[in-house]
Design a protein around this motif. Structure first.
Motif, PDB file in Angstrom:
ATOM      1  N   UNK A  13       1.813   6.981  -6.554  1.00  0.00           N
ATOM      2  CA  UNK A  13       0.728   7.838  -7.498  1.00  0.00           C
ATOM      3  C   UNK A  13       1.249   9.426  -7.545  1.00  0.00           C
ATOM      4  N   UNK A  14       2.263   9.184  -5.870  1.00  0.00           N
ATOM      5  CA  UNK A  14       3.376  10.863  -5.288  1.00  0.00           C
ATOM      6  C   UNK A  14       3.576  10.957  -7.085  1.00  0.00           C
ATOM      7  N   UNK A  67       2.341  12.239 -10.063  1.00  0.00           N
ATOM      8  CA  UNK A  67       1.791  13.615 -10.110  1.00  0.00           C
ATOM      9  C   UNK A  67       0.837  13.476 -10.351  1.00  0.00           C
ATOM     10  N   UNK A  68      -0.223  12.113  -9.517  1.00  0.00           N
ATOM     11  CA  UNK A  68      -1.484  12.081  -9.350  1.00  0.00           C
ATOM     12  C   UNK A  68      -2.491  12.576  -8.380  1.00  0.00           C
ATOM     13  N   UNK A  69      -2.707  13.824  -8.449  1.00  0.00           N
ATOM     14  CA  UNK A  69      -3.035  13.630  -6.723  1.00  0.00           C
ATOM     15  C   UNK A  69      -4.738  12.858  -6.581  1.00  0.00           C
ATOM     16  N   UNK A  70      -5.359  12.622  -7.538  1.00  0.00           N
ATOM     17  CA  UNK A  70      -6.938  11.887  -7.151  1.00  0.00           C
ATOM     18  C   UNK A  70      -6.215  10.510  -6.918  1.00  0.00           C
ATOM     19  N   UNK A  71      -4.961   9.698  -7.716  1.00  0.00           N
ATOM     20  CA  UNK A  71      -4.841   8.756  -6.890  1.00  0.00           C
ATOM     21  C   UNK A  71      -4.220   8.441  -5.846  1.00  0.00           C
ATOM     22  N   UNK A  72      -3.144   9.633  -5.442  1.00  0.00           N
ATOM     23  CA  UNK A  72      -2.185   9.172  -4.229  1.00  0.00           C
ATOM     24  C   UNK A  72      -3.583   9.797  -2.769  1.00  0.00           C
ATOM     25  N   UNK A  89       0.676  -0.919   0.157  1.00  0.00           N
ATOM     26  CA  UNK A  89      -0.128   0.202  -0.149  1.00  0.00           C
ATOM     27  C   UNK A  89       0.540   1.025   0.000  1.00  0.00           C
ATOM     28  N   UNK A  90       2.370   1.424   0.402  1.00  0.00           N
ATOM     29  CA  UNK A  90       2.623   2.364   0.611  1.00  0.00           C
ATOM     30  C   UNK A  90       4.003   2.777  -0.533  1.00  0.00           C
ATOM     31  N   UNK A  91       4.031   1.334  -0.987  1.00  0.00           N
ATOM     32  CA  UNK A  91       5.042   1.161  -2.941  1.00  0.00           C
ATOM     33  C   UNK A  91       3.850   2.094  -3.520  1.00  0.00           C
ATOM     34  N   UNK A 147      -4.233   2.693   2.128  1.00  0.00           N
ATOM     35  CA  UNK A 147      -3.880   2.156   3.056  1.00  0.00           C
ATOM     36  C   UNK A 147      -4.293   2.360   4.357  1.00  0.00           C
ATOM     37  N   UNK A 148      -4.423   3.456   4.984  1.00  0.00           N
ATOM     38  CA  UNK A 148      -4.733   3.472   6.554  1.00  0.00           C
ATOM     39  C   UNK A 148      -6.172   2.907   7.131  1.00  0.00           C
TER      40      UNK A 148
END
Length: 255
Positions: free
Chosen positions: A214-215, A218-223, A207-209, A230-231
Motif C-alpha cells: 500500500x505504501x 502510493x495509497x495513503x488511506x489503504x496504507x 499483513x506486513x506485506x 496489522x496491529x
C-alpha cells in the motif's frame, strides 16, 4: 510621515554566515540526514561542501556544541550528540517495560504513530524512500532465520523507522527514534508470546506485506488501514492468549 519613512529605509540586518551554516546543519539533524552518534565530515570536506571558509564553519560547529547538538572528541572528530533522543529516563523505561498494561498501551500508541507514518509515507515517499523501506522489510525475513527475537524485534523496528522517515514528518521520525528502546522491547515481548502460536507468524507476515504494498503503490488511506489491521490483529491475539494464561493460572491455584 518622515519618521515612518526613515524607519522603513533602515537596512535589514544580514545573518552571519556561521548562523546560516548552523541553521543548515540543524535542519539536517531535524530531517534525519544526520543521525544521533553520526560523525560529521572532516572540517575541510564540510567547508568545501557548504562552500564556506573553515573559520565560519568552525564557529557554526562551536554554536551547535554550545546547544548540546554536537560533541567534539579530541583527535576523533565531531559527532551528532546521542543525548538529543533521551526522551525517556531509564527509571520510567524500566517501569513501562515491566508492566503488562503498559505493553498494551504501547500497542495503542503504535496504532497512532505507525498509522500516521504509513499514511504520509504513501503520500510523500520518494522512490529512494520506498527502496529503503523494501530493504528493511527484507531484513526482517533474514533476521527470522537467526531464531533470535531481539534481533527480529530490532529489524521490525527499523522497518517502521524507515516508514517514519518516508513520511517526511520530523516530529513522527524523532518521536519514534526517542522511544526506540521501549518500542523494540515491546515488539520483542510480543514476539516471545506469539511464538506459542506459530501459525500466527504467517498471518503477521502477510499483513506486513500488504502494508508495504500500500505504501509503495502510493495509497495513503489503504496504507493507514493496513497498518491498523496489522496491529489490531496482534492486539486481539495477545489479549486472547493473556486471558487463556490467566484462566490456566487460576485453575492451577485451585488444584
Amino acid at each position: 510621515m518622515t519618521a515612518k519613512k526613515s524607519v522603513l529605509q533602515q537596512p535589514l540586518k544580514q545573518k552571519k554566515l556561521a548562523d546560516i551554516i548552523m541553521s543548515q546543519l540543524e535542519a539536517m539533524i531535524i530531517e534525519g540526514s544526520l543521525l544521533p552518534g553520526e560523525k560529521l565530515l572532516p572540517e575541510r570536506e564540510l567547508a568545501a561542501q557548504f562552500e564556506v571558509s573553515r573559520p565560519s564553519l568552525r564557529e557554526a560547529i562551536q554554536k551547535l556544541e554550545a546547544k548540546g547538538l554536537v560533541v567534539r572528541k579530541q583527535g576523533g572528530g565531531t559527532f551528532v550528540s546521542d543525548n538529543i533522543l533521551s526522551g525517556f529516563a531509564d527509571p520510567l523505561f524500566d517501569l513501562m517495560a515491566n508492566n503488562n498494561e503498559s505493553q498494551f498501551d504501547l500497542l495503542e500508541f503504535r496504532h497512532g504513530i505507525e498509522g500516521m507514518a504509513s499514511y504520509y509515507a504513501a503520500m510523500r515517499g520518494t522512490s529512494a524512500d520506498f527502496e529503503h523501506i523494501q530493504a528493511k522489510h527484507d531484513e526482517i525475513g533474514n533476521s527470522q532465520l537467526e531464531d533470535d527475537f531481539h534481533l527480529e524485534a530490532k529489524a521490525v523496528f527499523e522497518f517502521y523507522l524507515a516508514i517514519c522517515a518516508a513520511s517526511h514528518n520530523a516530529v513522527i521520525l524523532h518521536l519514534a527514534r526517542s522511544m526506540s528502546e521501549l518500542l523494540i522491547d515491546n515488539i520483542e515481548k510480543n514476539l516471545t508470546i506469539l511464538a506459542k502460536r506459530p501459525d500466527i507468524f504467517a498471518k503477521i507476515t502477510d499483513y506486513r506485506k500488504r502494508l508495504l504494498a500500500a505504501i509503495i503503490s502510493g495509497q495513503p488511506q489503504k496504507a493507514w488501514g493496513a497498518s491498523h489491521r496489522h496491529l489490531a490483529f496482534i492486539e486481539e491475539v495477545l489479549l486472547k492468549m493473556t486471558q487463556e494464561n490467566s484462566r490456566m493460572e487460576r485453575s492451577m491455584r485451585r488444584m
